[in-house]
Design a protein around this motif. Structure first.
Motif, short mmCIF file in Angstrom:
data_model
loop_
_atom_site.label_atom_id
_atom_site.label_comp_id
_atom_site.label_asym_id
_atom_site.label_seq_id
_atom_site.Cartn_x
_atom_site.Cartn_y
_atom_site.Cartn_z
N ILE A 165 -76.06 80.28 -38.31
CA ILE A 165 -74.77 79.64 -38.60
C ILE A 165 -74.29 80.00 -40.00
CG2 ILE A 165 -73.69 77.38 -38.98
CD1 ILE A 165 -75.41 76.31 -36.68
N ARG A 166 -75.21 80.05 -40.94
CA ARG A 166 -74.84 80.41 -42.32
C ARG A 166 -74.29 81.84 -42.40
NH1 ARG A 166 -76.86 78.02 -46.89
NH2 ARG A 166 -77.69 80.02 -47.63
N LYS A 167 -74.85 82.74 -41.58
CA LYS A 167 -74.34 84.13 -41.56
C LYS A 167 -72.91 84.17 -41.04
CE LYS A 167 -78.82 86.43 -40.94
NZ LYS A 167 -79.70 87.18 -39.98
N GLU A 168 -72.61 83.38 -39.99
CA GLU A 168 -71.24 83.31 -39.48
C GLU A 168 -70.29 82.80 -40.56
OE1 GLU A 168 -70.55 81.35 -35.76
OE2 GLU A 168 -72.57 81.80 -35.05
N GLN A 169 -70.72 81.81 -41.31
CA GLN A 169 -69.87 81.25 -42.37
C GLN A 169 -69.72 82.21 -43.53
OE1 GLN A 169 -72.00 77.57 -42.98
NE2 GLN A 169 -70.99 76.54 -41.25
N ALA A 170 -70.76 82.98 -43.81
CA ALA A 170 -70.69 83.98 -44.87
C ALA A 170 -69.69 85.08 -44.51
CB ALA A 170 -72.07 84.58 -45.12
N SER A 171 -69.56 85.39 -43.20
CA SER A 171 -68.66 86.46 -42.78
C SER A 171 -67.20 86.16 -43.08
CB SER A 171 -68.84 86.72 -41.28
OG SER A 171 -68.34 85.63 -40.51
N ILE A 172 -66.85 84.87 -43.24
CA ILE A 172 -65.45 84.53 -43.59
C ILE A 172 -65.39 83.99 -45.03
CG2 ILE A 172 -64.68 84.16 -41.23
CD1 ILE A 172 -65.02 81.16 -41.66
N LYS A 173 -66.45 84.30 -45.79
CA LYS A 173 -66.49 84.01 -47.24
C LYS A 173 -66.41 82.53 -47.57
CE LYS A 173 -64.77 88.51 -48.80
NZ LYS A 173 -65.05 89.20 -47.54
N ILE A 174 -67.08 81.70 -46.78
CA ILE A 174 -67.22 80.29 -47.14
C ILE A 174 -68.24 80.21 -48.28
CG2 ILE A 174 -68.11 78.06 -46.35
CD1 ILE A 174 -66.84 78.59 -43.68
N PRO A 175 -67.94 79.48 -49.35
CA PRO A 175 -68.85 79.41 -50.50
C PRO A 175 -70.27 79.04 -50.09
CG PRO A 175 -66.77 78.35 -51.03
CD PRO A 175 -66.72 78.68 -49.56
N LEU A 176 -71.22 79.57 -50.80
CA LEU A 176 -72.64 79.40 -50.47
C LEU A 176 -73.03 77.92 -50.38
CD1 LEU A 176 -75.34 80.90 -50.01
CD2 LEU A 176 -75.73 80.73 -52.49
N LYS A 177 -72.59 77.12 -51.33
CA LYS A 177 -73.00 75.71 -51.37
C LYS A 177 -72.39 74.89 -50.25
CE LYS A 177 -69.35 74.18 -54.58
NZ LYS A 177 -69.09 73.51 -55.87
N GLN A 178 -71.36 75.43 -49.55
CA GLN A 178 -70.72 74.69 -48.46
C GLN A 178 -71.25 75.09 -47.09
OE1 GLN A 178 -66.43 75.24 -49.13
NE2 GLN A 178 -66.35 73.14 -49.90
N ARG A 179 -72.12 76.07 -47.02
CA ARG A 179 -72.60 76.53 -45.72
C ARG A 179 -73.65 75.57 -45.17
NH1 ARG A 179 -73.50 82.72 -47.86
NH2 ARG A 179 -71.35 82.98 -48.64
N GLY A 180 -73.45 75.17 -43.93
CA GLY A 180 -74.37 74.25 -43.30
C GLY A 180 -73.93 73.92 -41.90
N MET A 181 -74.48 72.87 -41.31
CA MET A 181 -74.16 72.53 -39.93
C MET A 181 -74.35 71.03 -39.71
SD MET A 181 -77.47 74.00 -37.96
CE MET A 181 -78.95 73.00 -37.75
N ALA A 182 -73.88 70.56 -38.55
CA ALA A 182 -73.97 69.14 -38.22
C ALA A 182 -75.17 68.89 -37.33
CB ALA A 182 -72.71 68.68 -37.52
N ILE A 183 -75.92 67.85 -37.63
CA ILE A 183 -77.02 67.40 -36.79
C ILE A 183 -76.72 66.00 -36.29
CG2 ILE A 183 -78.74 68.83 -37.97
CD1 ILE A 183 -79.73 66.26 -39.38
N ALA A 184 -77.28 65.66 -35.14
CA ALA A 184 -77.12 64.32 -34.58
C ALA A 184 -78.47 63.61 -34.62
CB ALA A 184 -76.62 64.40 -33.14
N ILE A 185 -78.44 62.35 -35.06
CA ILE A 185 -79.65 61.52 -35.08
C ILE A 185 -79.41 60.31 -34.18
CG2 ILE A 185 -81.23 60.18 -36.49
CD1 ILE A 185 -80.66 61.96 -38.82
N GLU A 186 -80.30 60.12 -33.21
CA GLU A 186 -80.20 58.99 -32.29
C GLU A 186 -81.20 57.91 -32.71
OE1 GLU A 186 -80.90 60.39 -28.37
OE2 GLU A 186 -79.21 61.82 -28.40
#
Length: 835
Positions: A57-78
């Motif tokens: 996911i971070r590689k996909e975000q890097a491809s559109i130049k999203i800043p390094l510190k903003q790269r991440g994803m959503a997790i769900a906790i039940e």
């Protein structure tokens, strides 16, 4: 009985030197797990499985130049089954570390159409967050509970003083951790979730600090948006056209999405009815009209447009004051609804205007903005349309009231804030400066010639039909409909003085929503069909108004909550014309303060109390009728035996404390100029006092997605009266823990009609006290104190530096001729030097 002006004072409250709210006790604890090591290992396995997808996911975000510190994803906790998920009270999408996006309590299972017995939270995590979580999970696994004394037991798990590992309560209450899916982001009614493969319109809420990342992802995926962005303190909302697959990619690629809801646009209920032989009155009536003077208040009709060529409207609505929120739409009335609203807003019910030749002096003029799309045209999102409308009319400076008899179809009807109601709250608050007043319709039960209104719905006064957005707005004056129309020989649905047949109610709203409607106005009546099952609008029992079909047919009939809303705007504009110094908080407050329940409404209350069908009869009464319908004499004037005092003041609710945390700063105490001698002399005579506290808040709608209703408003206020037999210090100590309580006697706070249990969630608090005059003689002190909202959480916004305005309205009514309570209060007010 002589009619006298209301009494008015400003800035007479005395601020506390120091303030600390009275505490409410400690926090709750999650139920302990049976085997903490086993539980921790299961969570670690879940977390490691999820983190394996992070690099991709971070590689996909890097491809559109999203800043390094903003790269991440959503997790769900039940959460664990039948256990709440414990999320830190300060965790937000804008905080450092683990960022809470949404928290859904017992969400609905879309397959079974039943509620889960666990909570679900979405968090946004970066690579650093994952590392921190794994470290904290290791400490949690090895924690034995040593040194966990009683004081620490109830400490927040993120507190620096707690000996527990970070996120202890979260881990203890969690059952599973996984990658968040598309439905996890859906916070609206699950029945509205898009199920087809094709393109649909979504309402997308994004984190404000990720706006650039979201725009980059939109461009990369070639996804289109509708309308403008509406920004709040930590989120932005817009409509996006995409397939479910495209939306999933957009969430993943941008990392910006916080939640998803169904899209909406404004729509009006159309009612077609013609008046009987009234056209002959138009010319004579038009000749009697005297237009409002220059500088008079304006009523902005946000609707389907208004026909300014109608002979009764033309002098009050220059074509230059007709606008549209879309350049593709015409400014003319494309449906007829707006012109009807303009007539009611300007004149009220034309049938009530006395015949004759006497001039009719108007108090207000009109403005028109088309906010609902003509048939076949592309909609403008409701949250965008309302903002554009305000921008258009405010190109000209004027005092005005906004009449919004449109509803945002597609948004929730359970009292939760939506994009449109939050946008309205933001517009009313107006950055804490020149606030605005909106009269908003609660909406009508759907009906048509093929699917008419059913009589069975009226038995419980439309209990199953929730008030429509944006009438759940905390800052709006929300208008329902009742009827005093009982003409003709045909059977009618509503008894005189009862709910207008299709007026929606808040009887089944979520418990934490504010009570709505605020007031009700005339909305007309329906005729019962011969079958006794269905009904239809009764032309003889509707409201006579202006028509877009002028000059051929200059009059029309209207009704329901639309007509009621326009009638409320008429009252508000007339009040503003009479008392131009009043703030909008005061105008809104007075419309509620002067309201009375009709005998039919009180009959319904007694029936509810006797039936035992509800354990909250007063709450049901308010959810149907609000506080009733305004009494015009009480609204506009006082008298010797019915005095109304308006106090406009302000306070600064927050400050930065020694620990660099935002804390509550002050409360205010009002020693009111009271007719003590006159009340004491009346002794046991029953008298009435009304108290209204009206203020506006700045919204944070994303707080609802985190299940923090208390953090939707920037702040809240509450009031409390000095009780019979107690000192001023004792009265203040109930709110302020730093006041020195002198232990003097304080009586029970009985005698209130509704009780404070019904007033805590809104920004317009009102109640009625009845009791012996000698007891009221000593109730001359009122405390107004703040309650924490989101301004206390987001320190970087520096909202804690702001002052907030409020209006306190107090009235006393004694039997007519029993005493002159107006003059002693008037003399005391004139002698007051503002603090």
């Amino acid at each position: 009985m002589a009619r006298l002006p209301h009494l008015y004072a400003r800035d007479i409250g005395i601020a506390s030197q120091q303030f600390r709210a009275v505490g409410r006790g400690g926090g709750k604890e999650p139920k302990p797990v049976d085997n903490r090591r086993k539980h921790a290992r299961k969570l670690r396995s879940d977390l490691e499985q999820v983190v394996s997808q992070l690099d991709e996911i971070r590689k996909e975000q890097a491809s559109i130049k999203i800043p390094l510190k903003q790269r991440g994803m959503a997790i769900a906790i039940e959460s664990r089954e039948d256990n709440p998920l414990f999320v830190s009270a300060t965790s937000r999408s804008t905080t450092q570390g683990l960022k809470l996006l949404t928290l859904q309590v017992n969400p609905v299972d879309p397959q079974l159409n039943a509620q889960f017995n666990h909570d679900l939270a979405n968090f946004f995590v970066t690579r650093d967050t994952f590392k921190s979580l794994l470290t904290a999970l290791g400490k949690y696994e090895n924690w034995t509970g040593a040194g966990d004394d009683l004081d620490k037991l109830f400490a927040d798990d993120d507190s620096a003083n707690s000996r527990r590992p970070s996120n202890f309560k979260l881990f203890e209450s969690a059952a599973a951790i996984r990658l968040a899916n598309l439905r996890d982001f859906w916070t609206d009614d699950i029945g509205k979730f898009p199920r087809r493969r094709g393109e649909t319109t979504w309402e997308v809420w994004t984190r404000l600090d990720y706006e650039d990342a979201f725009q980059k992802a939109l461009g990369a995926l070639e996804i289109e948006t509708d309308g403008r962005v509406t920004e709040f303190v930590e989120t932005a909302v817009r409509n996006v056209r995409a397939t479910p697959e495209e939306m999933q990619h957009l969430i993943r690629k941008s990392g910006a999405v916080a939640e998803l809801r169904s899209a909406s646009a404004f729509a009006s209920d159309y009612m077609s009815a013609s008046p009987d032989g009234q056209q002959g009155m138009i010319t004579s009536l038009a000749q009697r009209l005297v237009a409002a003077p220059r500088g008079a208040p304006r009523i902005a009709i946000l609707d389907t447009g208004v026909n300014p060529t109608n002979e009764l409207l033309t002098a009050s609505l220059p074509r230059a004051r007709c606008y549209t929120v879309s350049d593709d739409w015409d400014i003319s009335d494309h449906e007829g609804h707006g012109t009807k609203m303009a007539g009611v807003a300007l004149f009220g019910d034309l049938e009530t205007i006395p015949s004759g030749t006497a001039p009719i002096q108007l108090s207000a003029s009109l403005e028109s903005v088309v906010v609902a799309a003509p048939h076949g045209s592309e909609d403008v999102p409701a949250h965008d349309a309302i903002q554009k409308a305000v921008e258009l009319v405010e190109r000209q400076e004027a005092q005005r009231v906004f009449c919004l008899a449109q509803t945002a179809v597609g948004e929730s009807e359970d009292g939760r804030p939506t994009s449109t109601s939050a946008a309205l709250d933001k517009l009313v608050y107006a950055d804490g400066k020149d606030s605005r007043l909106f009269c908003v319709a609660v909406g009508n039960v759907e009906h048509s010639s093929t699917e008419p209104y059913q009589i069975v719905d009226y038995i419980e006064r439309n209990r199953r039909h929730g008030i429509q957005s944006p009438a759940q707005s905390l800052n709006a004056l929300s208008i329902g409909a009742f009827t005093n129309k009982l003409n003709g020989k045909r059977p009618l649905v509503a008894p005189i003085g009862d709910l207008s047949p299709t007026s929606r109610t808040a009887q089944e709203w979520v418990a934490r929503a504010a009570r709505k409607p605020d007031i009700v106005m005339e909305g007309g009546n329906f005729e019962v069909d011969p079958d006794g099952l269905f009904s239809r609008p009764s032309p003889r029992n509707l409201v006579l108004t202006t028509s877009r079909m002028a000059p051929r047919n200059p009059l029309a009939m209207t009704g329901q909550t639309s007509a009621a809303t326009a009638a409320a705007a008429n009252l508000a504009a007339r009040l503003m014309a009479r008392y131009p110094q009043f703030r909008m908080e005061t105008v809104r407050g007075l419309l509620v303060h002067s309201a009375e329940w009709t005998p039919a409404m009180l009959d319904q209350l007694r029936a509810l109390q006797q039936s035992q069908l509800t354990n909250d009869p007063w709450g049901t009464l308010l959810s149907r009728y609000g506080w009733g319908t305004p009494d015009e004499q009480r609204l506009f004037t006082s008298s010797e035996s019915a005095m109304t005092l308006i106090v406009e003041d302000s306070l600064r609710p927050y400050e930065l404390g020694d620990s660099n945390q935002v804390r509550l700063r002050e409360m205010k105490y009002f020693k009111l100029p009271w007719p003590t001698a006159a009340l004491t002399a009346l002794n046991q005579t029953e008298v009435e006092m009304r108290c209204t506290l009206s203020y506006f808040v700045e919204p944070d709608p994303h707080a609802i997605a985190r299940n923090r209703y208390d953090r939707y408003p920037s702040h809240r206020l509450k009031f409390d009266l000095r009780r019979f037999g107690e000192s001023d210090i004792k009265a203040q100590s109930r709110f302020n823990a730093l006041e020195e309580d002198d232990d003097s006697f304080g009586g029970m706070d009985d005698g209130w009609i509704a009780g404070k249990r019904l007033s805590g969630n809104g920004t317009l608090q009102h109640d009625i006290w009845r009791g012996p005059a000698y007891k009221l003689a000593e109730r001359d002190g009122i405390s107004v104190a703040p309650v924490k909202g989101w301004w206390a959480d987001i320190r970087r916004s520096e909202r804690y530096r702001r002052r907030i305005r409020f209006s306190l309205i107090v009235s006393i009514r004694v039997p007519e001729g029993a005493a002159n309570i107006y003059q002693p209060v008037n003399a005391a007010v004139r002698a007051i030097v503002p603090v």
